[in-house]
Scaffold this motif. Structure first.
Motif, PDB file in Angstrom:
ATOM      1  N   ASN A 141       0.824  -1.209   0.000  1.00  0.00           N
ATOM      2  CA  ASN A 141       0.000   0.000   0.000  1.00  0.00           C
ATOM      3  C   ASN A 141       0.857   1.257   0.000  1.00  0.00           C
ATOM      4  OD1 ASN A 141      -2.541  -1.268   0.049  1.00  0.00           O
ATOM      5  ND2 ASN A 141      -2.412  -1.564   2.253  1.00  0.00           N
ATOM      6  N   ILE A 142       1.973   1.203   0.710  1.00  0.00           N
ATOM      7  CA  ILE A 142       2.875   2.357   0.738  1.00  0.00           C
ATOM      8  C   ILE A 142       3.498   2.557  -0.642  1.00  0.00           C
ATOM      9  CG2 ILE A 142       4.899   3.352   1.848  1.00  0.00           C
ATOM     10  CD1 ILE A 142       4.273   1.427   4.219  1.00  0.00           C
ATOM     11  N   ALA A 143       3.925   1.461  -1.251  1.00  0.00           N
ATOM     12  CA  ALA A 143       4.500   1.556  -2.590  1.00  0.00           C
ATOM     13  C   ALA A 143       3.498   2.154  -3.569  1.00  0.00           C
ATOM     14  CB  ALA A 143       4.941   0.167  -3.054  1.00  0.00           C
ATOM     15  N   LYS A 144       2.275   1.700  -3.498  1.00  0.00           N
ATOM     16  CA  LYS A 144       1.224   2.220  -4.370  1.00  0.00           C
ATOM     17  C   LYS A 144       1.018   3.709  -4.152  1.00  0.00           C
ATOM     18  CE  LYS A 144      -2.862   0.920  -3.133  1.00  0.00           C
ATOM     19  NZ  LYS A 144      -4.043   0.025  -2.923  1.00  0.00           N
ATOM     20  N   GLY A 145       0.962   4.107  -2.884  1.00  0.00           N
ATOM     21  CA  GLY A 145       0.751   5.512  -2.580  1.00  0.00           C
ATOM     22  C   GLY A 145       1.891   6.390  -3.049  1.00  0.00           C
ATOM     23  N   LEU A 146       3.121   5.931  -2.875  1.00  0.00           N
ATOM     24  CA  LEU A 146       4.267   6.730  -3.303  1.00  0.00           C
ATOM     25  C   LEU A 146       4.338   6.813  -4.823  1.00  0.00           C
ATOM     26  CD1 LEU A 146       6.987   5.537  -0.764  1.00  0.00           C
ATOM     27  CD2 LEU A 146       5.847   7.761  -0.836  1.00  0.00           C
ATOM     28  N   TRP A 147       4.070   5.699  -5.520  1.00  0.00           N
ATOM     29  CA  TRP A 147       4.094   5.737  -6.982  1.00  0.00           C
ATOM     30  C   TRP A 147       3.029   6.695  -7.518  1.00  0.00           C
ATOM     31  CZ3 TRP A 147       0.682   4.483 -10.935  1.00  0.00           C
ATOM     32  CH2 TRP A 147       1.235   4.453 -12.214  1.00  0.00           C
ATOM     33  N   ARG A 148       1.866   6.703  -6.886  1.00  0.00           N
ATOM     34  CA  ARG A 148       0.797   7.617  -7.302  1.00  0.00           C
ATOM     35  C   ARG A 148       1.058   9.063  -6.859  1.00  0.00           C
ATOM     36  NH1 ARG A 148      -4.312   3.929  -5.250  1.00  0.00           N
ATOM     37  NH2 ARG A 148      -4.545   2.627  -7.143  1.00  0.00           N
ATOM     38  N   ARG A 149       2.075   9.256  -6.030  1.00  0.00           N
ATOM     39  CA  ARG A 149       2.386  10.557  -5.425  1.00  0.00           C
ATOM     40  C   ARG A 149       1.278  11.003  -4.457  1.00  0.00           C
ATOM     41  NH1 ARG A 149       6.718  13.060  -8.154  1.00  0.00           N
ATOM     42  NH2 ARG A 149       7.341  11.897 -10.023  1.00  0.00           N
ATOM     43  N   ASP A 150       0.580  10.045  -3.907  1.00  0.00           N
ATOM     44  CA  ASP A 150      -0.415  10.322  -2.863  1.00  0.00           C
ATOM     45  C   ASP A 150       0.302  10.318  -1.513  1.00  0.00           C
ATOM     46  OD1 ASP A 150      -2.448  10.396  -4.707  1.00  0.00           O
ATOM     47  OD2 ASP A 150      -3.043   8.303  -4.412  1.00  0.00           O
ATOM     48  N   LEU A 151       0.973  11.411  -1.219  1.00  0.00           N
ATOM     49  CA  LEU A 151       1.870  11.428  -0.073  1.00  0.00           C
ATOM     50  C   LEU A 151       1.123  11.293   1.253  1.00  0.00           C
ATOM     51  CD1 LEU A 151       4.496  14.087  -1.170  1.00  0.00           C
ATOM     52  CD2 LEU A 151       4.381  11.644  -1.660  1.00  0.00           C
ATOM     53  N   LEU A 152      -0.059  11.882   1.366  1.00  0.00           N
ATOM     54  CA  LEU A 152      -0.804  11.764   2.619  1.00  0.00           C
ATOM     55  C   LEU A 152      -1.249  10.322   2.851  1.00  0.00           C
ATOM     56  CD1 LEU A 152      -2.968  15.026   2.612  1.00  0.00           C
ATOM     57  CD2 LEU A 152      -0.757  14.607   3.697  1.00  0.00           C
ATOM     58  N   TYR A 153      -1.677   9.669   1.793  1.00  0.00           N
ATOM     59  CA  TYR A 153      -2.070   8.256   1.900  1.00  0.00           C
ATOM     60  C   TYR A 153      -0.865   7.399   2.269  1.00  0.00           C
ATOM     61  CZ  TYR A 153      -3.395   3.544   0.394  1.00  0.00           C
ATOM     62  OH  TYR A 153      -3.612   2.191   0.337  1.00  0.00           O
ATOM     63  N   ALA A 154       0.250   7.605   1.574  1.00  0.00           N
ATOM     64  CA  ALA A 154       1.443   6.813   1.844  1.00  0.00           C
ATOM     65  C   ALA A 154       1.931   7.035   3.273  1.00  0.00           C
ATOM     66  CB  ALA A 154       2.550   7.177   0.847  1.00  0.00           C
ATOM     67  N   HIS A 155       1.892   8.267   3.713  1.00  0.00           N
ATOM     68  CA  HIS A 155       2.298   8.595   5.078  1.00  0.00           C
ATOM     69  C   HIS A 155       1.405   7.871   6.094  1.00  0.00           C
ATOM     70  CE1 HIS A 155       2.731  11.026   8.736  1.00  0.00           C
ATOM     71  NE2 HIS A 155       3.894  11.437   8.254  1.00  0.00           N
ATOM     72  N   ALA A 156       0.097   7.919   5.871  1.00  0.00           N
ATOM     73  CA  ALA A 156      -0.838   7.258   6.788  1.00  0.00           C
ATOM     74  C   ALA A 156      -0.611   5.759   6.810  1.00  0.00           C
ATOM     75  CB  ALA A 156      -2.276   7.581   6.390  1.00  0.00           C
ATOM     76  N   MET A 157      -0.436   5.160   5.637  1.00  0.00           N
ATOM     77  CA  MET A 157      -0.219   3.719   5.572  1.00  0.00           C
ATOM     78  C   MET A 157       1.060   3.318   6.299  1.00  0.00           C
ATOM     79  SD  MET A 157      -2.678   2.090   4.084  1.00  0.00           S
ATOM     80  CE  MET A 157      -3.712   3.209   5.026  1.00  0.00           C
ATOM     81  N   PHE A 158       2.106   4.104   6.127  1.00  0.00           N
ATOM     82  CA  PHE A 158       3.376   3.761   6.740  1.00  0.00           C
ATOM     83  C   PHE A 158       3.303   3.833   8.257  1.00  0.00           C
ATOM     84  CE2 PHE A 158       8.015   5.024   7.498  1.00  0.00           C
ATOM     85  CZ  PHE A 158       8.447   3.711   7.485  1.00  0.00           C
ATOM     86  N   TYR A 159       2.775   4.937   8.779  1.00  0.00           N
ATOM     87  CA  TYR A 159       2.814   5.138  10.217  1.00  0.00           C
ATOM     88  C   TYR A 159       1.672   4.466  10.970  1.00  0.00           C
ATOM     89  CZ  TYR A 159       6.826   8.060   9.690  1.00  0.00           C
ATOM     90  OH  TYR A 159       8.096   8.500   9.409  1.00  0.00           O
ATOM     91  N   ARG A 160       0.652   4.014  10.261  1.00  0.00           N
ATOM     92  CA  ARG A 160      -0.428   3.289  10.930  1.00  0.00           C
ATOM     93  C   ARG A 160      -0.257   1.787  10.855  1.00  0.00           C
ATOM     94  NH1 ARG A 160      -5.661   6.663   8.552  1.00  0.00           N
ATOM     95  NH2 ARG A 160      -5.128   8.688   9.498  1.00  0.00           N
ATOM     96  N   THR A 161       0.538   1.306   9.910  1.00  0.00           N
ATOM     97  CA  THR A 161       0.641  -0.144   9.714  1.00  0.00           C
ATOM     98  C   THR A 161       2.071  -0.643   9.879  1.00  0.00           C
ATOM     99  OG1 THR A 161       0.842   0.126   7.293  1.00  0.00           O
ATOM    100  CG2 THR A 161      -1.371  -0.176   8.189  1.00  0.00           C
ATOM    101  N   CYS A 162       2.957  -0.268   8.977  1.00  0.00           N
ATOM    102  CA  CYS A 162       4.307  -0.842   8.984  1.00  0.00           C
ATOM    103  C   CYS A 162       5.185  -0.324  10.127  1.00  0.00           C
ATOM    104  CB  CYS A 162       4.990  -0.572   7.647  1.00  0.00           C
ATOM    105  SG  CYS A 162       4.275  -1.504   6.269  1.00  0.00           S
ATOM    106  N   HIS A 163       5.234   0.973  10.287  1.00  0.00           N
ATOM    107  CA  HIS A 163       6.186   1.530  11.249  1.00  0.00           C
ATOM    108  C   HIS A 163       5.931   1.056  12.682  1.00  0.00           C
ATOM    109  CE1 HIS A 163       8.876   4.534  13.079  1.00  0.00           C
ATOM    110  NE2 HIS A 163       9.486   4.492  11.916  1.00  0.00           N
ATOM    111  N   PRO A 164       4.677   0.948  13.135  1.00  0.00           N
ATOM    112  CA  PRO A 164       4.466   0.409  14.496  1.00  0.00           C
ATOM    113  C   PRO A 164       5.029  -1.006  14.667  1.00  0.00           C
ATOM    114  CG  PRO A 164       2.487   1.505  13.716  1.00  0.00           C
ATOM    115  CD  PRO A 164       3.416   1.422  12.545  1.00  0.00           C
ATOM    116  N   GLN A 165       5.033  -1.790  13.580  1.00  0.00           N
ATOM    117  CA  GLN A 165       5.583  -3.147  13.668  1.00  0.00           C
ATOM    118  C   GLN A 165       7.103  -3.104  13.800  1.00  0.00           C
ATOM    119  OE1 GLN A 165       3.015  -5.017  14.100  1.00  0.00           O
ATOM    120  NE2 GLN A 165       1.742  -3.324  13.358  1.00  0.00           N
ATOM    121  N   LEU A 166       7.738  -2.154  13.127  1.00  0.00           N
ATOM    122  CA  LEU A 166       9.178  -1.981  13.276  1.00  0.00           C
ATOM    123  C   LEU A 166       9.529  -1.623  14.719  1.00  0.00           C
ATOM    124  CD1 LEU A 166      12.099  -1.618  12.332  1.00  0.00           C
ATOM    125  CD2 LEU A 166      11.464   0.674  11.514  1.00  0.00           C
ATOM    126  N   LEU A 167       8.784  -0.706  15.306  1.00  0.00           N
ATOM    127  CA  LEU A 167       9.037  -0.328  16.695  1.00  0.00           C
ATOM    128  C   LEU A 167       8.815  -1.506  17.636  1.00  0.00           C
ATOM    129  CD1 LEU A 167       7.389   3.222  16.822  1.00  0.00           C
ATOM    130  CD2 LEU A 167       9.812   2.655  16.593  1.00  0.00           C
TER     131      LEU A 167
END
Length: 291
Positions: free
Chosen positions: A165-191
């Motif tokens: 989803n992050i890749a899709k958002g960044l390719w589309r240049r939907d930065l707000l979507y990509a940001h939300a996907m990253f910090y709501r899904t992937c990044h919490p798992q990294l932490l």
């Protein structure tokens, strides 16, 4: 700015002078033996009272704590949103005082109070011996817990599945979507993975704090610097780099946990997901097919 001594004298003085207040409990960072203390630490106070109504119906009751800059009444907001709240059991004021202190104050009836809910309650006053055997405050309830295989698997799967989803958002240049996907899904798992790493290294007898704010204290400096690079910028190229850095750090941490603990990591799934992310990054904007 009033000192801690002055604030506690005021808080206890109010309670001693008011027969409606039967006990005073303090919670939060000021009672946590391992929390760093500074001038921004809140005063988290609960007054145990016979009735809450006389307090929440008096608009001037909290004036005694000093001049205010602004405040919030969380139960009022929750009721306005249609949530189930009971003012007659618990009611609070979150107060930013004009001298810089912040007071998070609640009044609760004795039957509504659970002073040992998180282990950080310190009984400052108890007129009726309501809490005769309260233990010393401890942050043990917030210690990093050793993960089960199911928890480890769920964490890793969430990171690598949601990466598309992050890749899709960044390719589309939907930065707000990509940001939300990253910090709501992937990044919490990294932490979560990094917190588990710290737990395994230190015997799971520590807390990394709210929002993992103490991770810096426990991670080696190179790892901390790599984690810092996973936070977003406003430049598109930097966004891709930040997510890629998170992928590398997550993968390496999961492999480390597998080696240290015997947890089973699906490295093949991770590598396939990361490869897909990197492939999408190379797609031209006029691409008609992903592959």
């Amino acid at each position: 700015m009033r000192s801690e001594k002055e604030m506690l004298e005021l808080i206890l003085g109010v309670a001693r002078a008011d027969e409606r207040i039967r006990a005073v409990c303090q919670n939060g960072s000021r009672t946590n033996p391992h929390a760093r203390k500074d001038l921004f630490c809140d005063y988290d106070i609960v007054y145990i009272v016979r009735e809450t109504r006389p307090f929440y119906t008096d608009p001037h009751w909290i004036d005694r704590f000093g001049q205010r800059l602004y405040l919030q009444r969380p139960e009022e907001i929750d009721r306005g949103l249609g949530l189930d709240v009971d003012f007659d059991r618990s009611y609070g004021w979150l107060i930013q005082l004009a001298d810089g202190n912040r007071l998070d104050l609640h009044v609760q009836t004795a039957d509504a109070a659970d002073p040992q809910q998180d282990g950080l309650c310190l009984i400052l006053l108890d007129k009726d011996s309501l809490f005769p055997s309260a233990p010393a405050p401890t942050d043990a309830a917030y210690w990093v817990k050793q993960p089960t295989q199911a928890q480890f698997r769920a964490c890793c799967s969430e990171f690598w599945w949601c990466l598309n989803n992050i890749a899709k958002g960044l390719w589309r240049r939907d930065l707000l979507y990509a940001h939300a996907m990253f910090y709501r899904t992937c990044h919490p798992q990294l932490l979560k993975l990094l917190s588990w790493r710290v737990g395994f290294e230190r015997g799971f007898t520590l807390s990394v704090g709210k929002s993992c704010k103490y991770l810096q204290d426990f991670l080696p400096a190179p790892l901390w610097e790599r984690l810092c690079r996973t936070y977003f910028h406003s430049d598109l190229a930097q966004l891709w780099e930040s997510v890629d850095a998170a992928c590398l750090l997550s993968h390496e941490t999961a492999l480390y946990l597998q080696a240290q603990s015997g947890l089973v990591y699906d490295a093949e799934e991770a590598e396939a997901s990361h490869a897909f992310f990197r492939h999408v990054r190379t797609l031209p904007q006029d691409a008609q097919s992903i592959f």
